[in-house]
Write a protein that holds these residues in place. Structure first.
Motif, PDB file in Angstrom:
ATOM      1  N   MET A   1     -40.520 -60.843  -4.706  1.00  0.00           N
ATOM      2  CA  MET A   1     -41.548 -61.423  -5.407  1.00  0.00           C
ATOM      3  C   MET A   1     -42.187 -62.775  -5.038  1.00  0.00           C
ATOM      4  O   MET A   1     -43.270 -62.907  -4.837  1.00  0.00           O
ATOM      5  N   TYR A   2     -41.222 -63.601  -4.648  1.00  0.00           N
ATOM      6  CA  TYR A   2     -41.567 -64.945  -4.304  1.00  0.00           C
ATOM      7  C   TYR A   2     -41.792 -65.060  -2.727  1.00  0.00           C
ATOM      8  O   TYR A   2     -42.961 -65.712  -2.480  1.00  0.00           O
ATOM      9  N   PHE A   3     -41.104 -64.216  -1.966  1.00  0.00           N
ATOM     10  CA  PHE A   3     -41.453 -64.257  -0.682  1.00  0.00           C
ATOM     11  C   PHE A   3     -42.212 -62.773  -0.174  1.00  0.00           C
ATOM     12  O   PHE A   3     -42.800 -62.697   0.918  1.00  0.00           O
ATOM     13  N   ASN A   4     -42.373 -61.876  -1.353  1.00  0.00           N
ATOM     14  CA  ASN A   4     -43.150 -61.021  -1.049  1.00  0.00           C
ATOM     15  C   ASN A   4     -42.885 -59.925  -0.061  1.00  0.00           C
ATOM     16  O   ASN A   4     -43.528 -59.175   0.373  1.00  0.00           O
ATOM     17  N   ASP A   5     -41.373 -59.627   0.162  1.00  0.00           N
ATOM     18  CA  ASP A   5     -40.861 -58.809   1.237  1.00  0.00           C
ATOM     19  C   ASP A   5     -39.473 -58.599   0.717  1.00  0.00           C
ATOM     20  O   ASP A   5     -38.781 -59.138   1.093  1.00  0.00           O
TER      21      ASP A   5
ATOM     22  N   GLY B   1     -40.024 -68.746 -11.016  1.00  0.00           N
ATOM     23  CA  GLY B   1     -39.002 -68.776 -12.061  1.00  0.00           C
ATOM     24  C   GLY B   1     -37.738 -67.806 -11.566  1.00  0.00           C
ATOM     25  O   GLY B   1     -36.530 -68.417 -11.728  1.00  0.00           O
ATOM     26  N   ILE B   2     -37.933 -66.921 -10.864  1.00  0.00           N
ATOM     27  CA  ILE B   2     -36.985 -66.119 -10.193  1.00  0.00           C
ATOM     28  C   ILE B   2     -36.116 -66.741  -9.089  1.00  0.00           C
ATOM     29  O   ILE B   2     -34.942 -66.972  -9.098  1.00  0.00           O
ATOM     30  N   LYS B   3     -37.116 -67.331  -8.342  1.00  0.00           N
ATOM     31  CA  LYS B   3     -36.461 -68.160  -7.464  1.00  0.00           C
ATOM     32  C   LYS B   3     -35.540 -69.369  -7.802  1.00  0.00           C
ATOM     33  O   LYS B   3     -34.263 -69.620  -7.096  1.00  0.00           O
ATOM     34  N   ASN B   4     -35.915 -70.159  -8.827  1.00  0.00           N
ATOM     35  CA  ASN B   4     -35.015 -71.080  -9.511  1.00  0.00           C
ATOM     36  C   ASN B   4     -33.747 -70.522 -10.102  1.00  0.00           C
ATOM     37  O   ASN B   4     -32.727 -71.049 -10.098  1.00  0.00           O
ATOM     38  N   LEU B   5     -33.845 -69.462 -10.714  1.00  0.00           N
ATOM     39  CA  LEU B   5     -32.740 -68.854 -11.284  1.00  0.00           C
ATOM     40  C   LEU B   5     -31.764 -68.518  -9.915  1.00  0.00           C
ATOM     41  O   LEU B   5     -30.660 -68.641 -10.286  1.00  0.00           O
ATOM     42  N   SER B   6     -32.136 -67.788  -9.110  1.00  0.00           N
ATOM     43  CA  SER B   6     -31.319 -67.420  -8.078  1.00  0.00           C
ATOM     44  C   SER B   6     -30.298 -68.668  -7.430  1.00  0.00           C
ATOM     45  O   SER B   6     -29.280 -68.187  -6.879  1.00  0.00           O
TER      46      SER B   6
END
Length: 491
Positions: free
Chosen positions: A298-302, A448-453
Motif C-alpha cells: 500500500m505505501y510503496f505500491n508494490d 498509518g500502516i507504515k507507522n504501525l509496521s
C-alpha cells in the motif's frame, strides 16, 4: 535448606530433598554429531514449510481473496488459539505419560502426525471465493483449528526433543542455531518466490494496484506439504534420544502429577521470563510481518518488494553461524540478546519519525536493525532447554513434554492474540480501510500502516529487554551450576 542449595551430584544421580533423579545416557546410541544437527535442522524446516506458509499468507488469503471481515477474522483466530492453548498442556501430558510402543519418547509422535498436518494445510487454502459467506467462515474456522491441533502434536515433541539429545551447552546452542536456520529457510523461499506469482498489477478506479491472486495458494500447499513430510522423515532418521530420566522417590516409582508440573512451571523464573519474551516477540515483532507486507503493497505500491525483506532474515543466521557461538561463550545468551537490541530500537525509531519514500532505504534500515537483534532469533530455543533443566534442578523431576507444552501453550495464545491484534488494530485505528477493496487504500491509510509496521517491533523489543533483565534469572554462572549439579556432561 532451600531446594536450590539441597541439590548435589552423587555418581551420576542427583538428589533433591529426598527425591532422586537418575540421569543416564543410552550407550547403545551413537555419539552426538553433525548428523543430529542436520536432523534437527530438517525438523524445523519441515515444520515451517507448514507454519510459515500459514503465518505469512493466511491473513491476506482470507481477508483479501476469500473476503472474511477483519473483525470476524480476528475473533476466529483468537478463539482458535485459546482452544489450541488449552490443548498444549494436555498433549504434553499425553506425550509424557504414554509411549507409542518404542524406546523413543518424542520422535514417534512427530512422524505419525506429520502427514495429517500437511494434508490439513492444503485444505485450508482451497479456493472458496465463490462460496457463501457462512461456508467461508466454516472452512476458515474448521480447517484452522484442526491444523493448529495437528501442529501441536508435531511441535511439542519436536521442541522437547533437543533436551534429550544432549546436555552439553555448546551442543544445545548448535541445535538452537540449526533450528533457527531451518525455520528461516521456508520463510526465505516463501518470501522471495511466492510474491512473484501471487501479486498482479491491476487498474482500480484509474489507479494501478498490486492485487493478491489467492487461487495460486492451493497448488503451492500441495508441493510444500510433500516437502514437509520428507523433512520429518529426515529428522526421524538422523536424530537420537540419548538422555534417559527416571523419577524416583524413596525407592518407589514417583507418580506423574499434571497439576504439580503446572505449578512448578509458574515458579520457574527462567521459563516465565522466556514465556514473556515469546509473548512480546509473537504479538509485536512477528505481528509486524503482516504489517510489513501491507506496507510494501500500500505505501510503496508494490507487494512484490516484500520478497526483499526475507533476504534480510539471512543476517541473523550468518551472524549466528559465524561469530554467534563465540559471543555466547564469552558473554552469555541473555547478554547477547539484550544489549544489542537497544540499537535496534533506535533504528526503528528513526524509521518511525523520518519521512522515508524510497523502499530500498527502508529495506536497508530493516537490515541494520536485524544485525543487532540476531540473538533473539538464534538462541531462545537453547534457553528453553536450559529452563527445562532449571525446573528439574529445582524440583528433582523432569517432564520435558509437559514443561515445553506449557511454554508452547503460551506461544499459541500469543499467536492467536498477535493474529487478532493486527487486524483489530487496523480496524480500530484505520476504520475506513478495507483490505479487500483497493479503492480504500488512501495515502493516509498507507502511512498509518507504515507507522504501525515499525511501532510494533519497538514495543516488542522493549518488553523483551525488560523480561530478560528482570524475570529471566539464568546467567552464565547460575547455568553452569545447574548443569554441574544435574550431572550433565561438561564441555
Amino acid at each position: 535448606m532451600t531446594v536450590q542449595t539441597a541439590v548435589k551430584e552423587t555418581q551420576g544421580v542427583t538428589e533433591t530433598n529426598g527425591r532422586t533423579k537418575s540421569t543416564t545416557y543410552d550407550t547403545s546410541k551413537r555419539p552426538f554429531g553433525k548428523r543430529d544437527i542436520f536432523g534437527y535442522f530438517m525438523g524445523d524446516l519441515g515444520g515451517n514449510f507448514s507454519f510459515d506458509l500459514v503465518n505469512m499468507y493466511m491473513f491476506i488469503f482470507f481477508t483479501q481473496f476469500i473476503g472474511i471481515e477483519l473483525t470476524h477474522y480476528a475473533l476466529i483466530i483468537l478463539i482458535a488459539k485459546i482452544l489450541d492453548g488449552v490443548n498444549d498442556p494436555l498433549i504434553g501430558m499425553l506425550i509424557d505419560r504414554f509411549r507409542l510402543k518404542t524406546n523413543d519418547k518424542f520422535k514417534p509422535w512427530i512422524i505419525r502426525m506429520a502427514p495429517f498436518l500437511a494434508f490439513t494445510m492444503s485444505i485450508m487454502f482451497i479456493d472458496a471465493s465463490d462460496w457463501s459467506y457462512s461456508a467461508k467462515l466454516v472452512l476458515f474456522a474448521g480447517s484452522y483449528i484442526l491444523w493448529d491441533l495437528l501442529y501441536t502434536f508435531v511441535n511439542v515433541p519436536y521442541g522437547a526433543l533437543s533436551s534429550v539429545m544432549t546436555s552439553k551447552p555448546s551442543q544445545r546452542t548448535a541445535l538452537s542455531t540449526a533450528r533457527s536456520i531451518g525455520g528461516f529457510v521456508p520463510n526465505i523461499l516463501y518470501g522471495i518466490f511466492i510474491p512473484m506469482v501471487i501479486y498482479a498489477d491491476m487498474v482500480v478506479d484509474g489507479e494501478s494496484k498490486s492485487i493478491f491472486q489467492g487461487d495460486m495458494m492451493f497448488p503451492i500447499t500441495i508441493v510444500t506439504g510433500f516437502l514437509a513430510i520428507i523433512c520429518y522423515i529426515a529428522l526421524y532418521k538422523n536424530t537420537e534420544e540419548r538422555i534417559i530420566h527416571v523419577n524416583k522417590e524413596n525407592s518407589k516409582e514417583e507418580k506423574y502429577s499434571f497439576i504439580e508440573t503446572i505449578l512448578h512451571f509458574f515458579k520457574n523464573r527462567a521459563m516465565l521470563g522466556l514465556t514473556l519474551v515469546a509473548l512480546a516477540q509473537i504479538l509485536f515483532v512477528n505481528g509486524a510481518m503482516q504489517l510489513n507486507s501491507l506496507t510494501f503493497q500500500m505505501y510503496f505500491n508494490d507487494g512484490s518488494l516484500n520478497s526483499y525483506t526475507i533476504i534480510l532474515t539471512l543476517i541473523p543466521m550468518v551472524l549466528g553461524a559465524t561469530v554467534g557461538n563465540k559471543l555466547v561463550s564469552r558473554f552469555g545468551k541473555k547478554e547477547i540478546i539484550v544489549y544489542p537490541m537497544i540499537v535496534s530500537i533506535a533504528i526503528y525509531l528513526v524509521m518511525l519519525i523520518a519521512p522515508i519514500s524510497n523502499p530500498f532505504v527502508w529495506l536497508g534500515l530493516q537490515g541494520l536493525a536485524s544485525v543487532f537483534s540476531f540473538g533473539l532469533v538464534m538462541y531462545t530455543w537453547a534457553m528453553v532447554s536450559d529452563a527445562i533443566d532449571y525446573q528439574e534442578w529445582k524440583t528433582g523431576k523432569r517432564n520435558e513434554g509437559s514443561v515445553y507444552s506449557m511454554y508452547s501453550m503460551v506461544r499459541k495464545v500469543g499467536q492467536g492474540l498477535g493474529s487478532s491484534v493486527v487486524p483489530a488494530t487496523i480496524a480500530f485505528l484505520l476504520p475506513t480501510l478495507k483490505l479487500n477493496d483497493a479503492a480504500t487504500w488512501t495515502a493516509e491509510s498507507a502511512t498509518g500502516i507504515k507507522n504501525l509496521s515499525v511501532g510494533f517491533p519497538i514495543v516488542g523489543f522493549i518488553l523483551i529487554i525488560l523480561a530478560l533483565l528482570f524475570v529471566y534469572n539464568l546467567d552464565k554462572k547460575t547455568l553452569n551450576k545447574v548443569q554441574k549439579d544435574l550431572g550433565h556432561e561438561s564441555e
